[in-house]
Write an enzyme that holds these catalytic residues in place. Structure first.
Site, PDB file in Angstrom:
ATOM      1  N   ASP A  41      33.182  46.145  54.502  1.00 22.22           N
ATOM      2  CA  ASP A  41      34.479  45.741  55.036  1.00 22.22           C
ATOM      3  C   ASP A  41      35.602  46.567  54.443  1.00 22.22           C
ATOM      4  OD1 ASP A  41      34.919  44.336  52.595  1.00 22.22           O
ATOM      5  OD2 ASP A  41      33.661  42.740  53.411  1.00 22.22           O
ATOM      6  N   LYS A  78      37.513  42.534  58.474  1.00 23.78           N
ATOM      7  CA  LYS A  78      38.078  41.556  57.549  1.00 23.78           C
ATOM      8  C   LYS A  78      39.385  42.021  56.924  1.00 23.78           C
ATOM      9  CE  LYS A  78      34.656  38.442  55.868  1.00 23.78           C
ATOM     10  NZ  LYS A  78      34.119  37.924  54.635  1.00 23.78           N
ATOM     11  N   MET A  89      44.164  37.351  46.491  1.00 21.46           N
ATOM     12  CA  MET A  89      44.620  37.062  47.861  1.00 21.46           C
ATOM     13  C   MET A  89      45.979  36.375  47.881  1.00 21.46           C
ATOM     14  SD  MET A  89      41.104  35.931  49.704  1.00 21.46           S
ATOM     15  CE  MET A  89      40.227  35.342  48.288  1.00 21.46           C
TER      16      MET A  89
HETATM   17  C1  LIG Z   1      38.435  38.554  49.427  1.00 25.35           C
HETATM   18  S1  LIG Z   1      38.995  38.905  47.812  1.00 25.35           S
HETATM   19  C2  LIG Z   1      37.644  39.809  47.221  1.00 25.35           C
HETATM   20  C3  LIG Z   1      37.583  39.902  45.751  1.00 25.35           C
HETATM   21  C4  LIG Z   1      36.406  40.710  45.258  1.00 25.35           C
HETATM   22  N1  LIG Z   1      35.168  40.074  45.597  1.00 25.35           N
HETATM   23  C5  LIG Z   1      36.479  41.002  43.782  1.00 25.35           C
HETATM   24  O1  LIG Z   1      35.623  40.555  43.023  1.00 25.35           O
HETATM   25  O2  LIG Z   1      37.399  41.722  43.387  1.00 25.35           O
HETATM   26  C6  LIG Z   1      40.201  40.111  48.142  1.00 25.35           C
HETATM   27  C7  LIG Z   1      41.301  40.146  47.108  1.00 25.35           C
HETATM   28  O3  LIG Z   1      40.861  40.832  45.944  1.00 25.35           O
HETATM   29  C8  LIG Z   1      41.962  41.493  45.361  1.00 25.35           C
HETATM   30  N2  LIG Z   1      41.633  42.933  45.292  1.00 25.35           N
HETATM   31  C9  LIG Z   1      40.506  43.524  45.653  1.00 25.35           C
HETATM   32  N3  LIG Z   1      40.536  44.848  45.394  1.00 25.35           N
HETATM   33  C10 LIG Z   1      41.739  45.085  44.842  1.00 25.35           C
HETATM   34  C11 LIG Z   1      42.370  46.251  44.332  1.00 25.35           C
HETATM   35  N4  LIG Z   1      41.771  47.445  44.343  1.00 25.35           N
HETATM   36  N5  LIG Z   1      43.624  46.139  43.819  1.00 25.35           N
HETATM   37  C12 LIG Z   1      44.236  44.944  43.794  1.00 25.35           C
HETATM   38  N6  LIG Z   1      43.673  43.801  44.248  1.00 25.35           N
HETATM   39  C13 LIG Z   1      42.447  43.867  44.757  1.00 25.35           C
HETATM   40  C14 LIG Z   1      43.170  41.221  46.235  1.00 25.35           C
HETATM   41  O4  LIG Z   1      43.816  40.091  45.714  1.00 25.35           O
HETATM   42  C15 LIG Z   1      42.514  40.902  47.550  1.00 25.35           C
HETATM   43  O5  LIG Z   1      43.354  40.120  48.370  1.00 25.35           O
END
Ligand SMILES: C[S@@+](CC[C@H](N)C(=O)[O-])C[C@H]1O[C@@H](n2cnc3c(N)ncnc32)[C@H](O)[C@@H]1O
Length: 474
Positions: A249, A271, A384
């Site tokens: 995704d 997504k 998120m």
């Molecule tokens: C659906 S969640 C997935 C989280 C993921 N499984 C993890 O462990 O990081 C998505 C959220 O993760 C955060 N996120 C993921 N990658 C990021 C990044 N490179 N920089 C900042 N926030 C990030 C943001 O808050 C985003 O809205």
């Protein structure tokens, strides 16, 4: 890619090398190793070229070449370092239909010579398309150190069983899997440990089983980390190399997808917030359907699959169909962003606990008890939360959290376009709105934010630290 990578068969064919220099010696050596009939032209070749005189497939002409010498020549190398000779060689060799390479003269080259790692019969050729040959040489040195010499012998050993493997596992996809299991499983392990007899015994056992173990599909739920491809785990990379189909995704960056096995099918399942390409149900159904066809399905997720990744929900359905599952953790956004921005999530002087929460639940913005989370000695990491930042800060302030509580919003953490916006609970929303962050973004709330810029971490800018200290009584 500016050049087409091919390996040319030159065994028994004429290859001309014009020159007696060190470069000429390298060309002679490589052409001889590949079985060519080599003709070297030079009135007085240097020591390195003279070393090859006397080789049964090498003829030395103590003069410069003339046009007629190029008849029937497949490859011509110019390595004399003399402009006039190079020009003559290029013209004559092209007229004879040969492929030409003149050292350090790009306009006279039909092809470039790569850096090569040899593990007979394995050859790895590395090229930077002429952009930075030093990088190719550094990579070559790394690969030399990385690849055990025995890999070449393993290839020769397995080649003896090619025909029998073909018969035992007629299906192409299963055969590829069979080979992978041989090389990376007990057969390869025994061989590389010097136990050829044991390796052969195990190989016969595998041949007897044929494709019996290979027909079952699997689902691998793999964390790809927060975006920087260097933050992938070795295991994730290995699985990316073995999967038949990859479902990924938006949070999985392009640099990471490029590392998936070239002929694996890649399916973007989307997504984006409020713009799902496939529904969760459709994604899960697709994984189940592909695994039931016998495919190895890699579900690649940003960060860690079990931290706000809905990995658990997807697996419940997969497991209900009796499909074997493996989970590989990834670096979650909180750990990646904290490190990349230089904000430790715990610190003995600032925070003795840390909680990860999500701003969003299935039914919208969650109504957290902020007095439990945003308090002295604890860091709160909000996933998120970018689009709900106003709602989050409003609820926290209404519930009595200090307005000057330090907050950092880290956008695209660990990636080249990472940005960090600093503020306090009562002004962060306005600052973030002004910055127009594209997301994904993580919100870090707590006293540890004051360490931003203080720890010498690249990507953590000291001027922000000063702003924070000047602007806020912490
Ligand atoms: C659906 S969640 C997935 C989280 C993921 N499984 C993890 O462990 O990081 C998505 C959220 O993760 C955060 N996120 C993921 N990658 C990021 C990044 N490179 N920089 C900042 N926030 C990030 C943001 O808050 C985003 O809205």
């Amino acid at each position: 890619m500016d050049y087409l990578p091919i390996f040319l068969e030159v065994a028994g064919k004429r290859v001309i090398v014009d020159g007696g220099t060190t470069v000429a010696a390298r060309r002679v050596e490589r052409a001889l190793n590949a079985g060519a009939l080599v003709e070297v032209f030079d009135p007085d070749p240097g020591e390195e070229v003279r070393r090859f005189l006397g080789h049964e497939r090498l003829t030395h002409h103590a003069r410069v070449p003339v046009e007629a010498d190029f008849d029937g020549c497949l490859v011509a190398y110019g390595a004399s370092e003399e402009a006039e000779r190079d020009t003559l060689l290029h013209r004559a060799a092209k007229a004879a239909g040969a492929l030409v390479n003149v050292a350090d003269e790009k306009s006279y080259c039909d092809f470039i010579t790569p850096s090569v790692v040899e593990r007979e019969p394995i050859t790895i050729a590395i090229s930077t398309g002429g952009a930075a040959p030093v990088i190719a040489r550094i990579l070559r040195a790394r690969m030399e150190a990385m690849l055990p010499a025995a890999y070449g012998r393993l290839a020769l050993f397995l080649a003896k069983f090619r025909g029998r493997i073909y018969e035992a596992v007629p299906n192409g996809r299963n055969r590829r899997r069979f080979w992978e299991n041989l090389i990376e499983g007990p057969v390869g392990d025994a061989f590389l440990a010097g136990e050829e007899g044991l390796a052969e015994e195990r190989l016969h056992e595998d041949l007897a089983r044929g494709s019996a173990d290979l027909r079952h599909g699997e689902v691998w739920l793999v964390g790809a980390g927060p975006g920087d491809p260097d933050l992938l785990t070795f295991k994730a990379l290995r699985m990316m190399q073995h999967a038949d189909v990859v479902l990924y995704d938006r949070l999985v960056g392009d640099g990471i997808i490029d590392l998936v096995r070239r002929d694996a099918e890649r399916i973007f399942v989307g997504k984006k917030p409020n713009a799902h390409t496939m529904t969760q149900r459709e994604i899960t159904d697709l994984m189940i359907e592909r695994a039931q066809r016998g495919e190895r399905v890699l579900r690649l997720k940003g960060g860690d699959p079990f931290i706000f990744g809905r990995g658990g929900e997807e697996l419940e359905d997969v497991a209900a169909h009796g499909i074997p599952v493996e989970v590989v953790p990834g670096i979650t956004a909180a750990a990646g962003c904290g490190a990349a921005a230089g904000i430790p999530l715990t610190h003995r002087d600032h925070a003795q606990s840390c909680v990860f929460i999500t701003a969003h639940g299935a039914g919208g913005v969650l109504d957290h008890d902020w007095t439990r989370y945003a308090r002295k000695g604890q860091t709160v990491v909000v996933y998120m939360g970018l689009n709900a930042l106003g709602e989050v800060t409003k609820r926290a302030l209404t519930q009595g959290v200090e307005p000057d509580m330090p907050v950092a919003v880290i956008d695209n953490g660990t990636r080249l376009d990472q940005r960090v916006i600093l503020g306090r609970l009562d002004d962060i929303e306005a600052k973030v709105a002004e910055a127009e962050l594209p997301g994904p973004a993580l919100i870090v709330i707590g006293h540890v934010v004051t360490l931003y810029g203080a720890l010498g971490v690249k990507g953590s800018r000291p001027e922000h630290q000063m702003e924070l200290k000047a602007g806020h009584a912490l």
